[in-house]
Enzyme design. Structure first.
Site, short mmCIF file in Angstrom:
data_model
loop_
_atom_site.label_atom_id
_atom_site.label_comp_id
_atom_site.label_asym_id
_atom_site.label_seq_id
_atom_site.Cartn_x
_atom_site.Cartn_y
_atom_site.Cartn_z
N HIS A 1 -15.42 40.10 36.41
CA HIS A 1 -14.90 41.46 36.56
C HIS A 1 -15.81 42.30 37.46
CE1 HIS A 1 -13.14 40.55 32.37
NE2 HIS A 1 -12.10 40.66 33.17
N LYS B 1 -3.87 42.31 21.20
CA LYS B 1 -4.89 41.37 21.70
C LYS B 1 -6.02 41.19 20.71
CE LYS B 1 -4.15 40.69 26.47
NZ LYS B 1 -4.78 40.10 27.65
N ARG C 1 -8.09 34.06 39.85
CA ARG C 1 -9.05 32.94 39.83
C ARG C 1 -8.43 31.64 40.30
NH1 ARG C 1 -10.51 33.47 33.66
NH2 ARG C 1 -8.34 34.11 33.72
N SER D 1 -13.44 35.52 29.50
CA SER D 1 -13.94 36.30 28.37
C SER D 1 -13.87 35.50 27.07
CB SER D 1 -13.12 37.59 28.23
OG SER D 1 -13.22 38.37 29.39
N1 COA Z 1 -13.35 36.42 37.23
C1 COA Z 1 -13.47 35.81 36.06
N2 COA Z 1 -12.64 36.03 35.02
C2 COA Z 1 -11.66 36.91 35.17
C3 COA Z 1 -11.48 37.59 36.37
C4 COA Z 1 -12.37 37.32 37.43
N3 COA Z 1 -12.28 37.91 38.60
N4 COA Z 1 -10.42 38.38 36.24
C5 COA Z 1 -9.94 38.18 35.01
N5 COA Z 1 -10.70 37.30 34.35
C6 COA Z 1 -10.44 36.77 33.02
C7 COA Z 1 -11.02 37.51 31.88
O1 COA Z 1 -12.31 37.04 31.59
C8 COA Z 1 -10.02 37.20 30.77
O2 COA Z 1 -10.31 35.94 30.21
P1 COA Z 1 -9.56 35.42 28.87
O3 COA Z 1 -8.19 35.00 29.28
O4 COA Z 1 -10.40 34.28 28.42
O5 COA Z 1 -9.57 36.58 27.91
C9 COA Z 1 -8.71 37.10 31.52
O6 COA Z 1 -9.05 36.84 32.85
C10 COA Z 1 -7.89 38.35 31.56
O7 COA Z 1 -8.56 39.46 31.03
P2 COA Z 1 -8.74 40.84 31.73
O8 COA Z 1 -9.28 40.70 33.10
O9 COA Z 1 -9.55 41.67 30.81
O10 COA Z 1 -7.30 41.43 31.91
P3 COA Z 1 -6.01 41.23 31.04
O11 COA Z 1 -5.24 40.11 31.65
O12 COA Z 1 -6.32 41.16 29.60
O13 COA Z 1 -5.27 42.61 31.35
C11 COA Z 1 -3.41 44.09 31.28
C12 COA Z 1 -3.91 42.67 31.17
C13 COA Z 1 -4.08 45.00 30.30
C14 COA Z 1 -3.65 44.62 32.69
C15 COA Z 1 -1.89 43.95 31.02
O14 COA Z 1 -1.69 43.29 29.79
C16 COA Z 1 -1.20 45.30 30.96
O15 COA Z 1 -0.94 45.88 31.98
N6 COA Z 1 -0.91 45.77 29.74
C17 COA Z 1 -0.29 47.05 29.53
C18 COA Z 1 1.13 46.88 28.99
C19 COA Z 1 2.09 46.66 30.12
O16 COA Z 1 2.21 47.44 31.03
N7 COA Z 1 2.79 45.52 30.03
C20 COA Z 1 3.75 45.13 31.01
C21 COA Z 1 3.10 44.37 32.10
S1 COA Z 1 4.33 43.73 33.18
#
Ligand code: COA
Length: 164
Positions: A24, A48, A97, A135
């Site tokens: 991140h 989550k 990724r 994560s």
């Molecule tokens: N390098 C390494 N890891 C990364 C990364 C990077 N550049 N980018 C993301 N990750 C990993 C994280 O470590 C995490 O790992 P995990 O799967 O083991 O937990 C995973 O990718 C994703 O986590 P994060 O980056 O925190 O984002 P997210 O995918 O949880 O976020 C939201 C999702 C919050 C943006 C999305 O659910 C959302 O918009 N929610 C709001 C509700 C909504 O609007 N829903 C409709 C969407 S269409």
């Protein structure tokens, strides 16, 4: 001619950040160079069931990026498109990724644009050094007492120790 260092505009970088990782951090640093203003949106999504509470995740992001004047950190709940509207931002930044991320990100982008027509998502490909970090794996290693210092900023290490 002066180097163009910015796409300009206000972008949102949303995520759960449970916990924030060096993956991140890398994406945020790169995005902060591209946009005039970058808001990190920390999702408050109860489904989550995060290990770190919202205040911890926000506090970590604020601490990690305290020396980045064009980066701010805000919580959001509900839909990302509503957060974008409330921030008057029309650009989302997401890191990608691998091909598995692509599938998820594709569906999210198309759905979000269906809801908010002038919203665009800019994808930054992960650096090879951080692209394997997740994560979930960081939490597993931390719970088992392993060394997570290669995967997360130092501020995260102390906080994760506290919630074990
Ligand atoms: N390098 C390494 N890891 C990364 C990364 C990077 N550049 N980018 C993301 N990750 C990993 C994280 O470590 C995490 O790992 P995990 O799967 O083991 O937990 C995973 O990718 C994703 O986590 P994060 O980056 O925190 O984002 P997210 O995918 O949880 O976020 C939201 C999702 C919050 C943006 C999305 O659910 C959302 O918009 N929610 C709001 C509700 C909504 O609007 N829903 C409709 C969407 S269409």
């Amino acid at each position: 001619m002066a180097e163009q260092s910015s796409i300009s505009g206000h972008a949102l970088y949303p995520g759960t950040f449970d916990p924030p990782t060096l993956g991140h951090v890398s994406i945020i640093r790169r995005a902060a160079k591209l946009f005039n203003k970058l808001t990190i949106g920390v999702a408050n999504l109860s489904e989550k069931n995060p290990m770190l509470n919202l205040e911890q995740r926000i506090g970590l992001m604020k601490e990690i990026f305290k020396d980045h004047p064009n980066v701010d950190v805000k919580p959001f709940s509900g839909l990302l498109v509503d957060f974008a509207r409330s921030e008057n931002a029309r650009i989302i930044v997401r890191g990608m990724r691998n091909i598995t991320d692509f599938d998820y990100e594709y569906r999210m982008d198309v759905t979000n644009r269906h809801c908010l027509l002038d919203l665009e998502t800019i994808f930054l490909l992960s650096d090879p050094e951080t692209g394997y970090i997740s994560s979930t794996l960081v939490k597993q290693i931390a719970k088992a007492g392993g060394d997570i210092s290669d995967f997360v900023p130092e501020q995260v290490i102390a906080v994760l120790k506290g919630v074990k």
